[in-house]
Design an enzyme around this catalytic site. Structure first.
Site, PDB file in Angstrom:
ATOM      1  CG  HIS A 186      -1.832  -1.113   1.390  1.00 39.80           C
ATOM      2  ND1 HIS A 186      -2.695  -1.508   0.391  1.00 39.80           N
ATOM      3  CD2 HIS A 186      -2.036  -1.980   2.429  1.00 39.80           C
ATOM      4  CE1 HIS A 186      -3.394  -2.561   0.808  1.00 39.80           C
ATOM      5  NE2 HIS A 186      -3.004  -2.874   2.030  1.00 39.80           N
ATOM      6  CG  ASP A 205      -2.821  -8.571   1.715  1.00 44.20           C
ATOM      7  OD1 ASP A 205      -1.902  -8.733   2.540  1.00 44.20           O
ATOM      8  OD2 ASP A 205      -3.837  -7.880   1.958  1.00 44.20           O
ATOM      9  CG  HIS A 258      -6.309  -5.288   2.912  1.00 40.15           C
ATOM     10  ND1 HIS A 258      -5.664  -6.054   3.854  1.00 40.15           N
ATOM     11  CD2 HIS A 258      -7.402  -4.765   3.510  1.00 40.15           C
ATOM     12  CE1 HIS A 258      -6.337  -5.990   4.998  1.00 40.15           C
ATOM     13  NE2 HIS A 258      -7.396  -5.220   4.820  1.00 40.15           N
ATOM     14  CG  ASP A 267      -4.443  -9.608   4.948  1.00 37.04           C
ATOM     15  OD1 ASP A 267      -4.244 -10.214   3.871  1.00 37.04           O
ATOM     16  OD2 ASP A 267      -4.206  -8.387   5.086  1.00 37.04           O
TER      17      ASP A 267
HETATM   18 ZN   LIG Z   1      -3.778  -6.999   3.789  1.00 40.66          ZN
END
Ligand SMILES: [Zn+2]
Length: 337
Positions: free
Chosen positions: A145, A183, A185, A270
């Site tokens: 990110h 992931d 996200h 995650d």
């Molecule tokens: Zn993540």
């Protein structure tokens, strides 16, 4: 007489030091050359903390290392060499202002993320020069990110995988990089840095409704990079069957057309069941299957070259179990997948 004795003692000391130094170097070389899978880490990744009990915490790495030891996989672990200057490579992605700002405001986190870059580049060097097939980098903070805002984004400071892709292209002249991000996200920063770049095929499975609110499937890349950015939104509750299906169809098809020279994985766990920040339902066996699919692609196109980098994963025990499941498949390179 006194001088003679001094000389003799000095000679014994030199012999003693040389012997142990030689033994140490030999051991290190053996460790590198007789393995085909390495795990690169360092105690420096235990230092950075955001706040007490924050989910992105040092235990994420400690639990992985403990479980590796329990499973007798700790002979694959190798410490990153921290001596190297990687800022010229960090600058291929991040601005000087971003670097300066992190150093000033988050010195410990900046050091950890810089060390994470060192781990990744060392992993690439091992794969390319020592013919290691694949490397897992057990590091934190995560990176996918991280933008150039002068602060952290989603617990990330530098985008390790983006820097690694640039390094492989510029240092080793391997042009086509496939980045797979599983992931929970969306890897918004990885998308951002390669959005118009056809030399990097970015494939991300994620929940587009979660942080950072990006990753819609209609974002397919721009300019010459059109078609080289693949976002797959998966809903809450996504299970093994659903994600494996996407990997077997969309990813395999696109990767076989792309023919990568090197495969990188943003390995975020995650997306595993029972994560504190995610709502997917992927099991450790599910991650084993995903790993097999990625290995099949890498074997077909680039002699199996895979560098896998830890991203998220906030259920401390679950993150360790999924990571080890992933490594158990990576190390079985010779087995048919
Ligand atoms: Zn993540």
């Amino acid at each position: 007489m006194k001088n003679k004795r001094k000389f003799l003692l000095f000679s014994i000391y030199i012999l003693f030091v040389s012997f142990f130094k030689f033994k140490w170097i030999s051991k290190a070389k053996t460790l590198i050359s007789d393995k085909k899978t390495l795990i690169i880490t360092h105690p420096i990744f235990f230092r950075h903390t955001i706040s007490p009990n924050h989910p992105e915490r040092p235990e994420r790495i400690k639990y992985i290392l403990t479980l590796l030891e329990k499973k007798k996989l700790d002979d694959l672990i190798y410490n990153v060499d921290l001596e190297r200057n990687v800022y010229p490579w960090i600058k291929t992605i991040h601005s000087q202002n971003h670097i300066n700002s992190l150093k000033k405001s988050f010195p410990v986190a900046e050091k950890s993320s810089e060390s994470a870059v060192k781990a990744c580049l060392m992993g690439v060097d091992q794969i390319i020069t020592k013919k290691i097939y694949n490397v897992f980098c057990a590091l934190r903070p995560p990176g996918h990110h991280a933008l150039n805002t002068g602060k952290d984004e989603g617990f990330c400071f530098y985008n390790h995988i983006a820097i690694t892709a640039k390094y492989i292209q510029k240092k080793y002249n391997k042009k086509k990089i496939l980045i797979i991000d599983w992931d929970y996200h969306h890897g918004n920063s990885t998308e951002f840095f390669f959005y118009n770049d056809p030399s990097v095929l970015f494939f991300s499975t994620h929940d587009a409704n979660a942080y950072p609110g990006t990753g819609l499937p209609n974002r397919k890349g721009g300019g010459k990079g059109k078609g080289f950015n693949i976002n797959i939104h998966l809903p809450c509750g996504t299970n093994d069957k659903q994600i494996i299906n996407v990997f077997k169809t969309t990813l395999q098809k696109r990767a076989n057309l792309f023919k990568p020279d090197f495969v990188l994985i943003s390995a975020g766990f995650d997306s595993r069941k029972n994560d504190l920040l995610g709502c997917f339902n992927i099991s450790d066996n599910g991650f084993k299957e995903l790993t097999k699919i990625v290995m099949k692609i890498a074997k077909k196109h680039c002699d199996g070259r895979i560098l896998s980098i830890l991203e998220g994963g906030y259920n401390i025990e679950g993150n360790a179990k999924a990571t080890v499941a992933h490594i158990e498949i990576l190390k079985n390179f010779y087995k048919k997948v």
